[in-house]
Design an enzyme around this catalytic site. Structure first.
Site, PDB file in Angstrom:
ATOM      1  N   ASP A  96     -34.785  56.927 -60.402  1.00  0.00           N
ATOM      2  CA  ASP A  96     -33.875  57.248 -59.308  1.00  0.00           C
ATOM      3  C   ASP A  96     -33.543  56.084 -58.391  1.00  0.00           C
ATOM      4  O   ASP A  96     -33.060  56.286 -57.279  1.00  0.00           O
ATOM      5  CB  ASP A  96     -34.491  58.369 -58.460  1.00  0.00           C
ATOM      6  N   GLU A 118     -37.205  60.040 -67.416  1.00  0.00           N
ATOM      7  CA  GLU A 118     -37.694  60.746 -66.229  1.00  0.00           C
ATOM      8  C   GLU A 118     -36.540  61.482 -65.559  1.00  0.00           C
ATOM      9  O   GLU A 118     -36.294  61.370 -64.359  1.00  0.00           O
ATOM     10  CB  GLU A 118     -38.389  59.796 -65.242  1.00  0.00           C
ATOM     11  N   GLU A 132     -32.951  58.305 -53.141  1.00  0.00           N
ATOM     12  CA  GLU A 132     -33.363  58.574 -54.528  1.00  0.00           C
ATOM     13  C   GLU A 132     -32.931  59.946 -55.040  1.00  0.00           C
ATOM     14  O   GLU A 132     -32.548  60.088 -56.203  1.00  0.00           O
ATOM     15  CB  GLU A 132     -34.887  58.416 -54.655  1.00  0.00           C
ATOM     16  N   HIS A 210     -44.196  53.636 -48.085  1.00  0.00           N
ATOM     17  CA  HIS A 210     -43.118  52.668 -48.268  1.00  0.00           C
ATOM     18  C   HIS A 210     -41.725  53.262 -48.132  1.00  0.00           C
ATOM     19  O   HIS A 210     -40.753  52.521 -48.020  1.00  0.00           O
ATOM     20  CB  HIS A 210     -43.228  51.997 -49.652  1.00  0.00           C
ATOM     21  N   ARG A 212     -38.195  54.929 -46.902  1.00  0.00           N
ATOM     22  CA  ARG A 212     -37.366  54.749 -45.714  1.00  0.00           C
ATOM     23  C   ARG A 212     -37.619  55.839 -44.677  1.00  0.00           C
ATOM     24  O   ARG A 212     -37.657  55.583 -43.479  1.00  0.00           O
ATOM     25  CB  ARG A 212     -35.879  54.760 -46.100  1.00  0.00           C
ATOM     26  N   HIS A 243     -46.756  47.441 -47.851  1.00  0.00           N
ATOM     27  CA  HIS A 243     -45.491  46.954 -48.382  1.00  0.00           C
ATOM     28  C   HIS A 243     -44.947  45.870 -47.449  1.00  0.00           C
ATOM     29  O   HIS A 243     -45.088  45.963 -46.220  1.00  0.00           O
ATOM     30  CB  HIS A 243     -44.505  48.123 -48.477  1.00  0.00           C
TER      31      HIS A 243
END
Length: 366
Positions: A96, A118, A132, A210, A212, A243
């Site tokens: 994604d 996937e 995503e 990690h 957003r 990250h």
């Protein structure tokens, strides 16, 4: 011989596509071209070395693109040029990411069949995860073949009107990668030094953040919960591989979140991370791939998200969504750590043969 171009751009994509790439090459049935968009740079480089991959093309998009608009503007013309020059019979994308979506869109514009590894994962919330969830839905509309990791993912696609003859349940290739690495000499020789600082009697909590939607105020809520958890029990230690995103690092460096047993460490390579994953007593994560790996390893886990596309793990009772809510994270973590119930997830993601199944289907379909 059919030519297949496999496109990837991030560390998770490399992990999940490496078994497919190696299986494609081993089959002797395909001319395999590998394309790295460069959406992740250093994180991806290490992963390519671990899985013995040397991309035929590297577009180095990270050096030219700092946001989704710039990434799209940078990649689309280069993908068009490359696809026109190579003329693949199919383009494989995974999951994604924006790299996956733009690669699929470029192939579709050129009437090149798109193969989606996937496929069918859904959170049913276009903003969680962002972008995503929308990326994967768009790829489903573009793809000719859909490789769903679970029966629920397959059902999602069928419910959206995808032809049953184009959807195949295969398991998830992340399990292929996990099993292969755990059995390797690389793994046995790669225990990270940080684990030498964790006593056998300590309760180790592994945290990864990690996405957003967890930056800014949500991250502060998560960190507030971590400090409370440490203050409740001196036997606990938290490892937080951070990250490199500046928005994450700025909050983590705050004096408010300094604690001797909250260890903010550099991002870990895949091998080192999995040593820590195996040692952990609990995992708090917003990662999709780690949800799958934790299930395969029967590890206690809570998901730092409002919604997850790994619905199987919620429905089975294996894990819960706690988001970034401080009180909920603390209460659920205390409950999970106190529980003496034996963990037996019966992972829905397969037994490590997903790549083999995918290649066998490609041989028959292309």
């Amino acid at each position: 011989m059919k030519k297949i171009l496999v496109a990837f751009g991030t560390r998770p994509e490399i992990i999940k596509l490496a078994p497919v790439i190696h299986q494609l090459k081993a089959s002797g049935k395909f001319d395999v071209i590998t394309l790295h968009t460069g959406q992740h740079d250093e994180l991806a480089r290490t992963m390519l070395d671990i899985f013995n991959l040397d991309p035929d093309y590297d577009l180095k998009s990270m050096t030219s693109s700092s946001d989704l608009f710039e990434l799209s503007q940078f990649l689309l013309p280069k993908l068009k040029q490359l696809f026109v020059a190579e003329e693949p019979d199919a383009v494989i994308v995974q999951g994604d990411t924006t790299s996956a979506y733009l690669s699929a869109l470029s192939a579709f514009y050129l009437n090149i069949p798109v193969v989606h590894v996937e496929a069918g994962l859904r959170s049913f919330d276009n903003t969680n995860p962002f972008p995503e969830e929308m990326n994967r839905k768009q790829i489903s509309n573009l793809a000719s073949l859909h490789f769903a990791p679970t029966s629920l993912a397959k059902l999602n696609l069928l419910n959206e009107g995808i032809d049953d003859s184009r959807v195949f349940e295969t398991g998830n290739t992340v399990i292929d990668a996990l099993y292969k690495i755990k059995d390797s000499n690389q793994f046995s020789a790669s225990k990270p030094a940080i684990l030498d600082e964790v006593n056998d009697s300590q309760i180790l909590i592994l945290v990864t953040v990690h996405r957003r939607e967890n930056l800014g105020k949500p991250l502060q809520g998560i960190l507030d919960a971590l400090i409370q958890l440490l203050n409740k029990d001196k036997s606990r230690i938290i490892l937080f591989p951070a990250h490199p995103n500046p928005k994450l690092q700025t909050v983590l460096r705050s004096e408010k979140y300094r604690h001797e047993r909250l260890r903010i460490i550099e991002p870990l390579d895949y091998l080192s991370f999995h040593h820590i994953l195996e040692r952990s007593n609990l995992i708090l994560t917003d990662s999709g791939g780690i949800q799958e790996e934790a299930a395969a390893l029967d590890k206690k886990m809570l998901v730092l998200r409002k919604a997850t596309e790994r619905q199987e793990l919620i429905e089975s009772g294996f894990t819960k969504l706690v988001g970034a809510n401080t009180e909920m994270i603390v209460n659920q973590t205390e409950s999970v750590l106190r529980s003496t119930k034996e963990i037996n997830c019966l992972s829905p993601y397969g037994n490590g043969t997903a790549a083999k199944k995918i290649v066998e289907i490609l041989v028959s379909q292309l």
